[in-house]
Design a protein around this motif. Structure first.
Motif, short mmCIF file in Angstrom:
data_model
loop_
_atom_site.label_atom_id
_atom_site.label_comp_id
_atom_site.label_asym_id
_atom_site.label_seq_id
_atom_site.Cartn_x
_atom_site.Cartn_y
_atom_site.Cartn_z
N LEU A 148 0.84 -1.19 0.00
CA LEU A 148 0.00 0.00 0.00
C LEU A 148 0.88 1.25 0.00
O LEU A 148 1.96 1.27 0.61
N ALA A 149 0.42 2.28 -0.67
CA ALA A 149 1.15 3.55 -0.71
C ALA A 149 0.82 4.34 0.55
O ALA A 149 -0.19 5.02 0.62
N THR A 150 1.65 4.21 1.59
CA THR A 150 1.42 4.92 2.85
C THR A 150 2.21 6.21 2.90
O THR A 150 3.23 6.36 2.22
N GLU A 151 1.74 7.12 3.75
CA GLU A 151 2.38 8.45 3.84
C GLU A 151 2.07 9.04 5.21
O GLU A 151 0.97 8.89 5.72
N ARG A 152 3.05 9.71 5.78
CA ARG A 152 2.85 10.39 7.05
C ARG A 152 2.46 11.85 6.81
O ARG A 152 3.05 12.51 5.96
N GLN A 153 1.44 12.29 7.56
CA GLN A 153 0.95 13.66 7.39
C GLN A 153 0.75 14.32 8.74
O GLN A 153 0.09 13.77 9.62
N ARG A 154 1.31 15.51 8.91
CA ARG A 154 1.14 16.28 10.15
C ARG A 154 -0.18 17.06 10.08
O ARG A 154 -0.48 17.71 9.07
N VAL A 155 -0.97 16.96 11.15
CA VAL A 155 -2.25 17.66 11.19
C VAL A 155 -2.43 18.32 12.55
O VAL A 155 -1.77 17.97 13.53
N LEU A 156 -3.33 19.29 12.60
CA LEU A 156 -3.73 19.93 13.85
C LEU A 156 -5.18 19.55 14.13
O LEU A 156 -6.06 19.77 13.31
N LEU A 157 -5.42 18.96 15.30
CA LEU A 157 -6.74 18.50 15.70
C LEU A 157 -7.28 19.36 16.82
O LEU A 157 -6.52 19.82 17.69
N SER A 158 -8.58 19.56 16.84
CA SER A 158 -9.24 20.34 17.88
C SER A 158 -10.46 19.59 18.36
O SER A 158 -11.21 19.01 17.56
N GLY A 159 -10.68 19.59 19.68
CA GLY A 159 -11.85 18.93 20.23
C GLY A 159 -12.04 19.24 21.70
O GLY A 159 -11.08 19.56 22.40
N ARG A 160 -13.27 19.14 22.16
CA ARG A 160 -13.58 19.34 23.57
C ARG A 160 -13.63 18.01 24.28
O ARG A 160 -14.30 17.07 23.81
N VAL A 161 -12.94 17.91 25.40
CA VAL A 161 -12.84 16.65 26.14
C VAL A 161 -13.01 16.93 27.61
O VAL A 161 -12.99 18.09 28.07
N ASP A 162 -13.19 15.87 28.39
CA ASP A 162 -13.24 16.03 29.84
C ASP A 162 -11.83 16.28 30.38
O ASP A 162 -10.83 16.04 29.69
#
Length: 366
Positions: A148-162
């Motif tokens: 499989l053609a895999t690739e690493r990607q940097r992302v910024l995630l946002s979410g509300r948690v306890d």
């Protein structure tokens, strides 16, 4: 009459040696004729191998642990499937499985490979059954290459948690599935919200996705802004929304802007508790500082019997205008405060230690 006489003749007529020669020649002639008249055996059918990507969907963890590269399945005596690569991503409480498989089968008259009675077309469902598990998946791609053609990607995630989850998510955390690392937490920032038991979490993470039809996918979905991503470990499950893909993702890259906030009809004692100099901090970083507070009585507007309008000051409630320097992040969709977009009319919450202020944005300085 003797069978062979004194002169070596058969029945006194034919020399024995001559008879044997005749019989030998006859046998050779008969064998040759049989060889000529016999049909040639049919040549074995031609076979070929192609590779396909199977989207298996979500699978229970105990089944995922059993899937291995090299597992094989044969739907009939002329076809064979062999797993050549395995890619896993978290999706909810289960794991999404994507496989690369080698398909071997016979060629038809049009030189098309036939697997299990039909060509391996896109969308076709293939079964895989071993002595340990049984799964099926849809063909998403067909072509060359066993990986499989895999690739690493940097992302910024946002979410509300306890608060417990906010404390558990730590830089360096690796999200692993069946011994494979599929994502890594690079950096984390937690902000307070209007609820003391909830936190707004910004997570900088590296995802290992697979490229399908020129689009990188993780957890069965494209890696793009607005898409949901689940990062799960033994200690937490963080559901975040992708705010940024690639580029210069640095949680500390901020700008300070003066923001005017307004609250209407709050109690006088609450309004009096807000003072210039109050701050909100996240760790050692100041994200908000109150620079000015203006308070005025709320208005009571009534209409008389003759249609007249009466306006008087409210004896208890106050309207409050707060000026504050806020640490904002510049995102592709605009400025954000503690992970949420900030613009005129939006609502922000400031945790000032002794009180939490929830106010409407009137303006943001340029």
């Amino acid at each position: 009459m003797e069978l062979i006489d004194d002169e070596g003749r058969l029945f006194g007529r034919v020399n024995v040696i001559d008879a044997l020669v005749v019989l030998l020649i006859a046998a050779v002639v008969v064998a040759g004729a049989a060889f000529v008249l016999t049909d040639d055996p049919a040549p074995p059918p031609e076979t070929d191998t192609t590779y396909a990507t199977l989207d298996v969907g979500t699978v229970s963890p105990y089944v995922v642990d059993a899937i291995e590269e090299g597992d094989a399945h044969s739907p009939d005596g002329a076809s064979t499937l062999r797993i050549t690569d395995v890619h896993l991503t978290p999706q909810g409480t289960n794991t999404r499985v994507t496989l690369r498989v080698a398909l071997e089968g016979e060629l038809n008259d049009q030189d098309s490979l036939i697997y299990g009675g039909a060509p391996p077309r896109l969308g076709r469902t293939l079964d895989i059954a071993t002595d340990r598990y049984r799964i099926d998946g849809q063909i998403r791609d067909v072509g060359d290459g066993d990986a499989l053609a895999t690739e690493r990607q940097r992302v910024l995630l946002s979410g509300r948690v306890d608060t417990a989850t906010a404390e558990a998510v730590t830089p360096g955390d690796e999200i692993r599935l069946s011994g494979r690392t599929v994502a890594r937490v690079e950096n984390v920032t937690a902000y307070s919200t209007d609820r003391p038991t909830r936190r707004q979490l910004l997570v900088e993470a590296t995802l290992t996705g697979h490229r399908q039809q020129d689009r990188l996918r993780f957890g069965g979905s494209p890696v793009r802004r607005g898409q949901s991503v689940t990062l799960s470990t033994n200690d937490y499950a963080f559901d975040g929304r992708i705010e940024q893909v690639g580029g210069d993702i640095t949680l500390g890259a901020t700008t300070t802007r003066t923001v005017t906030l307004r609250m209407e009809e709050v109690r006088e004692d609450f309004a009096a508790a807000i003072e210039p100099g109050m701050v909100e901090r996240t760790g050692d970083t100041t994200v908000a500082r109150v620079t000015g507070v203006e308070t005025e009585p709320s208005l009571i507007i009534t209409t008389g019997e003759n249609g007249s309008v009466n306006v008087v000051d409210h004896p208890i409630n106050r309207d409050v205008t707060v000026t504050a320097d806020l640490q904002l992040r510049e995102t592709p969709s605009g400025l954000a405060f503690k992970g949420d977009q900030i613009r005129q009319g939006s609502t922000v919450a400031l945790d000032l230690g002794t009180i939490t202020v929830e106010a409407t944005v009137v303006s943001v300085s340029r």
